[in-house]
Write a protein that holds these residues in place. Structure first.
Motif, PDB file in Angstrom:
ATOM      1  N   HIS A   1      31.696   8.370  54.231  1.00 35.41           N
ATOM      2  CA  HIS A   1      33.092   8.789  54.426  1.00 35.41           C
ATOM      3  C   HIS A   1      34.071   7.877  53.693  1.00 35.41           C
ATOM      4  N   LYS A   2      33.638   6.623  53.396  1.00 40.93           N
ATOM      5  CA  LYS A   2      34.496   5.717  52.629  1.00 40.93           C
ATOM      6  C   LYS A   2      34.599   6.149  51.162  1.00 40.93           C
ATOM      7  N   ASN A   3      33.698   7.020  50.759  1.00 46.30           N
ATOM      8  CA  ASN A   3      33.706   7.534  49.394  1.00 46.30           C
ATOM      9  C   ASN A   3      34.693   8.694  49.237  1.00 46.30           C
ATOM     10  N   ILE A   4      35.286   9.107  50.346  1.00 45.81           N
ATOM     11  CA  ILE A   4      36.222  10.233  50.346  1.00 45.81           C
ATOM     12  C   ILE A   4      37.646   9.686  50.449  1.00 45.81           C
ATOM     13  N   ILE A   5      38.484  10.049  49.510  1.00 43.97           N
ATOM     14  CA  ILE A   5      39.818   9.462  49.381  1.00 43.97           C
ATOM     15  C   ILE A   5      40.733   9.842  50.537  1.00 43.97           C
ATOM     16  N   VAL A   6      40.763  11.122  50.900  1.00 42.93           N
ATOM     17  CA  VAL A   6      41.653  11.615  51.955  1.00 42.93           C
ATOM     18  C   VAL A   6      40.854  11.743  53.252  1.00 42.93           C
ATOM     19  N   PRO A   7      41.172  10.965  54.281  1.00 43.24           N
ATOM     20  CA  PRO A   7      40.374  10.987  55.521  1.00 43.24           C
ATOM     21  C   PRO A   7      40.238  12.371  56.143  1.00 43.24           C
ATOM     22  N   GLU A   8      41.283  13.189  56.026  1.00 45.20           N
ATOM     23  CA  GLU A   8      41.212  14.534  56.612  1.00 45.20           C
ATOM     24  C   GLU A   8      40.068  15.349  56.012  1.00 45.20           C
ATOM     25  N   VAL A   9      39.692  15.023  54.791  1.00 39.05           N
ATOM     26  CA  VAL A   9      38.628  15.780  54.131  1.00 39.05           C
ATOM     27  C   VAL A   9      37.281  15.488  54.761  1.00 39.05           C
ATOM     28  N   TRP A  10      36.937  14.193  54.953  1.00 39.16           N
ATOM     29  CA  TRP A  10      35.625  13.930  55.545  1.00 39.16           C
ATOM     30  C   TRP A  10      35.568  14.391  57.001  1.00 39.16           C
ATOM     31  N   ARG A  11      36.716  14.349  57.691  1.00 43.86           N
ATOM     32  CA  ARG A  11      36.742  14.889  59.065  1.00 43.86           C
ATOM     33  C   ARG A  11      36.503  16.401  59.050  1.00 43.86           C
ATOM     34  N   TYR A  12      37.087  17.063  58.070  1.00 39.98           N
ATOM     35  CA  TYR A  12      36.884  18.505  57.903  1.00 39.98           C
ATOM     36  C   TYR A  12      35.410  18.811  57.633  1.00 39.98           C
ATOM     37  N   ILE A  13      34.779  18.018  56.758  1.00 38.83           N
ATOM     38  CA  ILE A  13      33.365  18.222  56.436  1.00 38.83           C
ATOM     39  C   ILE A  13      32.512  18.074  57.692  1.00 38.83           C
ATOM     40  N   GLU A  14      32.777  17.043  58.488  1.00 37.23           N
ATOM     41  CA  GLU A  14      32.013  16.843  59.722  1.00 37.23           C
ATOM     42  C   GLU A  14      32.230  18.000  60.691  1.00 37.23           C
ATOM     43  N   GLN A  15      33.452  18.487  60.776  1.00 36.52           N
ATOM     44  CA  GLN A  15      33.733  19.628  61.650  1.00 36.52           C
ATOM     45  C   GLN A  15      32.963  20.868  61.186  1.00 36.52           C
ATOM     46  N   GLN A  16      32.956  21.102  59.870  1.00 32.13           N
ATOM     47  CA  GLN A  16      32.228  22.244  59.330  1.00 32.13           C
ATOM     48  C   GLN A  16      30.730  22.130  59.600  1.00 32.13           C
ATOM     49  N   ARG A  17      30.197  20.928  59.503  1.00 29.08           N
ATOM     50  CA  ARG A  17      28.767  20.726  59.782  1.00 29.08           C
ATOM     51  C   ARG A  17      28.446  21.027  61.240  1.00 29.08           C
ATOM     52  N   ARG A  18      29.330  20.602  62.146  1.00 32.42           N
ATOM     53  CA  ARG A  18      29.102  20.889  63.583  1.00 32.42           C
ATOM     54  C   ARG A  18      29.149  22.394  63.847  1.00 32.42           C
ATOM     55  N   GLU A  19      30.114  23.067  63.236  1.00 30.08           N
ATOM     56  CA  GLU A  19      30.239  24.502  63.447  1.00 30.08           C
ATOM     57  C   GLU A  19      29.026  25.254  62.913  1.00 30.08           C
ATOM     58  N   ARG A  20      28.520  24.820  61.774  1.00 30.21           N
ATOM     59  CA  ARG A  20      27.353  25.494  61.203  1.00 30.21           C
ATOM     60  C   ARG A  20      26.094  25.228  62.017  1.00 30.21           C
ATOM     61  N   ARG A  21      25.986  24.019  62.549  1.00 29.89           N
ATOM     62  CA  ARG A  21      24.830  23.724  63.401  1.00 29.89           C
ATOM     63  C   ARG A  21      24.814  24.654  64.612  1.00 29.89           C
ATOM     64  N   ARG A  22      26.008  24.914  65.170  1.00 24.99           N
ATOM     65  CA  ARG A  22      26.083  25.835  66.316  1.00 24.99           C
ATOM     66  C   ARG A  22      25.622  27.239  65.931  1.00 24.99           C
ATOM     67  N   LYS A  23      25.849  27.597  64.677  1.00 27.87           N
ATOM     68  CA  LYS A  23      25.439  28.915  64.181  1.00 27.87           C
ATOM     69  C   LYS A  23      24.028  28.886  63.595  1.00 27.87           C
ATOM     70  N   LYS A  24      23.395  27.696  63.670  1.00 20.33           N
ATOM     71  CA  LYS A  24      22.046  27.500  63.126  1.00 20.33           C
ATOM     72  C   LYS A  24      22.004  27.747  61.623  1.00 20.33           C
ATOM     73  N   VAL A  25      23.072  27.286  60.944  1.00 19.54           N
ATOM     74  CA  VAL A  25      23.166  27.344  59.485  1.00 19.54           C
ATOM     75  C   VAL A  25      23.385  25.922  59.003  1.00 19.54           C
ATOM     76  N   SER A  26      22.678  25.529  57.953  1.00 13.92           N
ATOM     77  CA  SER A  26      22.784  24.145  57.495  1.00 13.92           C
ATOM     78  C   SER A  26      23.943  23.959  56.520  1.00 13.92           C
ATOM     79  N   MET A  27      24.437  22.728  56.452  1.00 17.34           N
ATOM     80  CA  MET A  27      25.401  22.311  55.442  1.00 17.34           C
ATOM     81  C   MET A  27      24.922  20.953  54.941  1.00 17.34           C
ATOM     82  N   ALA A  28      24.191  20.980  53.857  1.00 15.69           N
ATOM     83  CA  ALA A  28      23.504  19.773  53.391  1.00 15.69           C
ATOM     84  C   ALA A  28      24.465  18.780  52.759  1.00 15.69           C
TER      85      ALA A  28
END
Length: 311
Positions: free
Chosen positions: A45-72
Motif C-alpha cells: 500500500h506504500k507503493n500507492i500514491i493516493v491512500p484512497e486508492v489502496w483502500r478502494y482496492i482492499e474494499q473491492q477484494r473483500r466484495e469479490r471474496r463475498r461473491k466468490k470471485v478473485s481479484m489477484a
C-alpha cells in the motif's frame, strides 16, 4: 496509435535510482540489496500514491471474496517496477473519485470511438467461461472500463516487462511450438477443451498470413492474443497502455514501427485492428496535467519520470 523512438538504453537504471530516492524521502523501509523494492510484500500500500486508492482496492477484494470471485494482486506489487502499482497510481484516483469524463478523454486520445460515456470500471477482471479456463489462473485483464451504452474497453498495461508472456506448455519444453492453425489438435490446450483456437477462428484471426507461419502465435505472444480474443468475445475494444521508454512493445526505429504489439497488430484483419488500440503513458499525462485539481499528478511524475531531486 502512439509510438516513440527510444534511444535511452539505461532507462531502467535511472528509474531504479529515482524510485529508490522517492522511497528514501518517504522514509519507507526497503530491501537492503534493492532499494527500489519495499521491504515486505505486505507494504504494497506504500507503493500507492493516493491512500484512497489502496483502500478502494482492499474494499473491492473483500466484495469479490463475498461473491466468490478473485481479484489477484501481483506477487511483486511492492516493487517499484510493478506495472500493477503504476496502473493503480495512474488511473486509480480517477476511478475512486468517479471522474469518468477524464477517462473519456483518455480513450478518445487512444482513438477509441464510443457512443456512450465511461460510467464504471473494474481492475483485474476475470471470466473463466470465455476460454473454458475451469482450473488454474484464468485470463485476467488489468482494467475494464464500461460505458452507459454497454460498451467496454479492456486494458492491458506494460511498464518494464519485455514480453507478453509465453505459453506455459511451450515454455516448459512440452510443446515444440509448431503452428496448429491448420490442425487445432496439435495444441495441447485445445485438446483439454480450452477455446483459444475456436475463438481465433470465430473472430477471423486465422488469416492466411498466420496460417503460413511455422510457429504457434501463442508460443511467445500468449497473453496478447488471449486478451484481444477476450475483448472481441465480450464485444469490446482492446487498449494497450505502455511506457515509451520501453522499446519492447511499440517504438519507432529506423523510420519503421517496431515492437511486439505491432507484430500482432499488422497481422490482424482490418475489422479486428479497428478494435485494437495503443496509448503511451507519456501521451496520457498531458490530459491528467491539464486538470489542475488532480494534485497527485505531480507526485506521479516525481516517482516515475523525473530524475530524483530534479525540480
Amino acid at each position: 496509435m502512439s509510438k516513440t523512438n527510444n534511444n535511452n538504453r539505461n532507462w531502467q537504471q535511472a528509474l531504479a535510482r529515482n524510485i529508490a530516492g522517492y522511497y528514501k524521502e518517504k522514509g519507507y523501509a526497503t530491501s537492503l540489496r534493492y532499494p527500489w523494492v519495499l521491504a515486505r510484500r505486505a507494504d504494497w500500500h506504500k507503493n500507492i500514491i493516493v491512500p484512497e486508492v489502496w483502500r478502494y482496492i482492499e474494499q473491492q477484494r473483500r466484495e469479490r471474496r463475498r461473491k466468490k470471485v478473485s481479484m489477484a494482486l501481483h506477487r511483486w506489487l511492492h516493487h517499484g517496477f510493478s506495472s500493477q502499482a503504476f496502473l493503480f497510481n495512474l488511473l486509480g484516483p480517477l476511478i475512486v473519485n468517479e471522474q469518468w469524463h477524464i477517462l473519456d478523454e483518455i480513450v478518445r486520445e487512444a482513438g477509441i470511438k464510443l457512443v456512450g460515456q465511461i460510467s464504471g470500471a473494474d481492475f483485474e477482471l476475470e471470466d473463466r467461461e470465455v476460454f473454458n479456463e475451469a482450473r488454474g489462473q484464468p485470463t485476467s485483464v488489468d482494467l475494464c472500463l464500461y460505458t452507459n451504452n454497454e460498451e467496454k474497453v479492456f486494458t492491458e498495461f506494460k511498464f518494464t516487462e519485455k514480453t507478453f508472456g509465453w505459453c506455459s506448455i511451450f515454455n516448459s519444453g512440452n510443446c515444440d511450438g509448431k503452428n496448429p492453425a491448420n490442425d487445432f489438435d496439435l495444441c495441447y490446450l485445445h485438446r483439454t477443451d480450452k477455446k483459444y483456437w475456436l475463438l481465433m477462428e470465430k473472430h477471423g484471426l486465422l488469416t492466411e498470413q498466420l496460417k503460413m507461419s511455422l510457429q504457434c502465435p501463442f508460443a511467445t505472444l500468449y497473453q496478447l492474443y488471449r486478451i484481444i480474443l477476450f475483448a472481441l468475445e465480450k464485444n469490446g475494444h482492446f487498449l494497450l497502455l505502455y511506457d515509451e521508454r520501453n522499446p519492447c512493445f511499440l517504438t519507432e526505429y529506423d523510420n519503421n514501427t517496431r515492437g511486439l504489439f505491432n507484430v500482432v497488430y499488422e497481422a490482424l484483419p482490418a475489422a479486428v485492428r479497428e478494435k485494437c488500440h495503443a496509448l503511451s503513458v507519456q501521451s496520457l499525462l498531458p490530459i491528467l496535467k491539464k486538470h489542475k485539481k488532480l494534485r497527485w499528478t505531480s507526485e506521479l511524475e516525481k516517482k516515475y519520470f523525473r530524475e530524483y531531486g530534479e525540480t
